[in-house]
Design a protein around this motif. Sequence first.
Motif, PDB file in Angstrom:
ATOM      1  N   ASN A  24       0.925  -1.419   0.266  1.00 25.07           N
ATOM      2  CA  ASN A  24      -0.065   0.081  -0.082  1.00 25.07           C
ATOM      3  C   ASN A  24       0.866   1.458  -0.059  1.00 25.07           C
ATOM      4  OD1 ASN A  24       0.974  -0.132   2.558  1.00 25.07           O
ATOM      5  ND2 ASN A  24      -0.755  -0.466   3.547  1.00 25.07           N
ATOM      6  N   ARG A  73      -2.328   1.468  -7.919  1.00 22.55           N
ATOM      7  CA  ARG A  73      -2.373  -0.135  -7.696  1.00 22.55           C
ATOM      8  C   ARG A  73      -3.896  -0.631  -8.148  1.00 22.55           C
ATOM      9  NH1 ARG A  73      -4.704  -3.671  -4.307  1.00 22.55           N
ATOM     10  NH2 ARG A  73      -3.604  -5.715  -3.960  1.00 22.55           N
ATOM     11  N   ALA A  74      -4.857  -0.034  -7.875  1.00 25.74           N
ATOM     12  CA  ALA A  74      -6.235  -0.551  -8.140  1.00 25.74           C
ATOM     13  C   ALA A  74      -6.311  -0.733  -9.534  1.00 25.74           C
ATOM     14  CB  ALA A  74      -7.451   0.267  -7.734  1.00 25.74           C
ATOM     15  N   GLU A  75      -6.073   0.113 -10.447  1.00 28.00           N
ATOM     16  CA  GLU A  75      -6.256   0.126 -11.920  1.00 28.00           C
ATOM     17  C   GLU A  75      -5.142  -0.965 -12.322  1.00 28.00           C
ATOM     18  OE1 GLU A  75      -6.179   2.733 -16.093  1.00 28.00           O
ATOM     19  OE2 GLU A  75      -5.261   3.620 -14.063  1.00 28.00           O
ATOM     20  N   LEU A  80      -6.366  -4.722 -11.391  1.00 24.97           N
ATOM     21  CA  LEU A  80      -7.343  -5.150 -12.464  1.00 24.97           C
ATOM     22  C   LEU A  80      -7.062  -5.500 -13.679  1.00 24.97           C
ATOM     23  CD1 LEU A  80     -10.336  -5.583 -12.523  1.00 24.97           C
ATOM     24  CD2 LEU A  80     -10.778  -3.223 -12.793  1.00 24.97           C
ATOM     25  N   TYR A 113      -6.462 -11.900  -3.835  1.00 24.54           N
ATOM     26  CA  TYR A 113      -6.963 -10.549  -4.447  1.00 24.54           C
ATOM     27  C   TYR A 113      -8.502 -10.939  -4.962  1.00 24.54           C
ATOM     28  CZ  TYR A 113      -7.286  -7.356  -8.231  1.00 24.54           C
ATOM     29  OH  TYR A 113      -7.804  -6.095  -8.984  1.00 24.54           O
ATOM     30  N   GLU A 126     -10.760  -8.715  -3.339  1.00 23.88           N
ATOM     31  CA  GLU A 126     -10.764  -7.255  -3.754  1.00 23.88           C
ATOM     32  C   GLU A 126     -11.923  -7.069  -5.028  1.00 23.88           C
ATOM     33  OE1 GLU A 126      -7.241  -5.113  -4.034  1.00 23.88           O
ATOM     34  OE2 GLU A 126      -6.187  -6.729  -3.138  1.00 23.88           O
TER      35      GLU A 126
END
Length: 261
Positions: free
Chosen positions: A115, A217-219, A222, A247, A250
């Motif tokens: 993070n 990170r999120a993009e 995914l 994962y 998430e």
Amino acid sequence: MDIVHVKSWNEFVALTSECDGWAFRGLPDAGWDLMSALSRYLHSFVPDRASWRQREERALRIFRRKAHVYLADANVLVDDIRCLALMQHHGAPTRMIDFTKSPFVAAFFALNNTNCSAAVFALDTPTLWSAAPRHDVTLRREAIDPRVRGNFERHFAVNSKDIIWVGEPEEMDRRLVAQSGTFVVPGVLDKPLDEIITQYERGTPLLRKFVLPASVRAEAMLSLYRMNITHATLFPDLDGLARSIGYELEITWPGHRSERG
């Protein structure tokens, strides 16, 4: 070493597309030095650097003496690089540094469990293929190849030469294949890779560090998931599948009240 602060996932994709044929390594903390697990372990727990050579030799000797009881073919232990790769595969600290030929696999390892700002290092392996260190131009890649019997002892185990070798064992295991993996083998344990690599540079840096902020990170994760880059595919065994479940926690699918997989 060039340091590039990436602002978006698309920028990372575009920038790494320029590194054709390079090798990549992802680290979950951009502040970490680019070193082997063995170097980190020795730096942390063995202050007497003069003993590092003997300690590495002892670790190899112990592994070879005992690992054969778990192997169908103990001949893998004879070849230095195959033996080190086997040790690395099962969690032993070795001087080998895992790289991959895929910037996306490297990004997965950098971003999966962090993070904070992560980093992907890119190594100009096409140039290194024919380069030699300034202090001894005879030490080109083919001359120091640790897959050749005696070369690991001669050039690496002595722990005194600012050199690196990039390549794979003659026979690769499933994980190495799945990860498009390759190894960097440094000739010294007390220096990070970016310091050793300066011996090979002739002006243009051979190493780039892409710093990925936590905001991407999120993009990125995914996108990697959609590429089927997960623990389950990179570690094609039950351990990899189990680790991939993290994962899955998430992932949400709009419109689905109950997720059945």
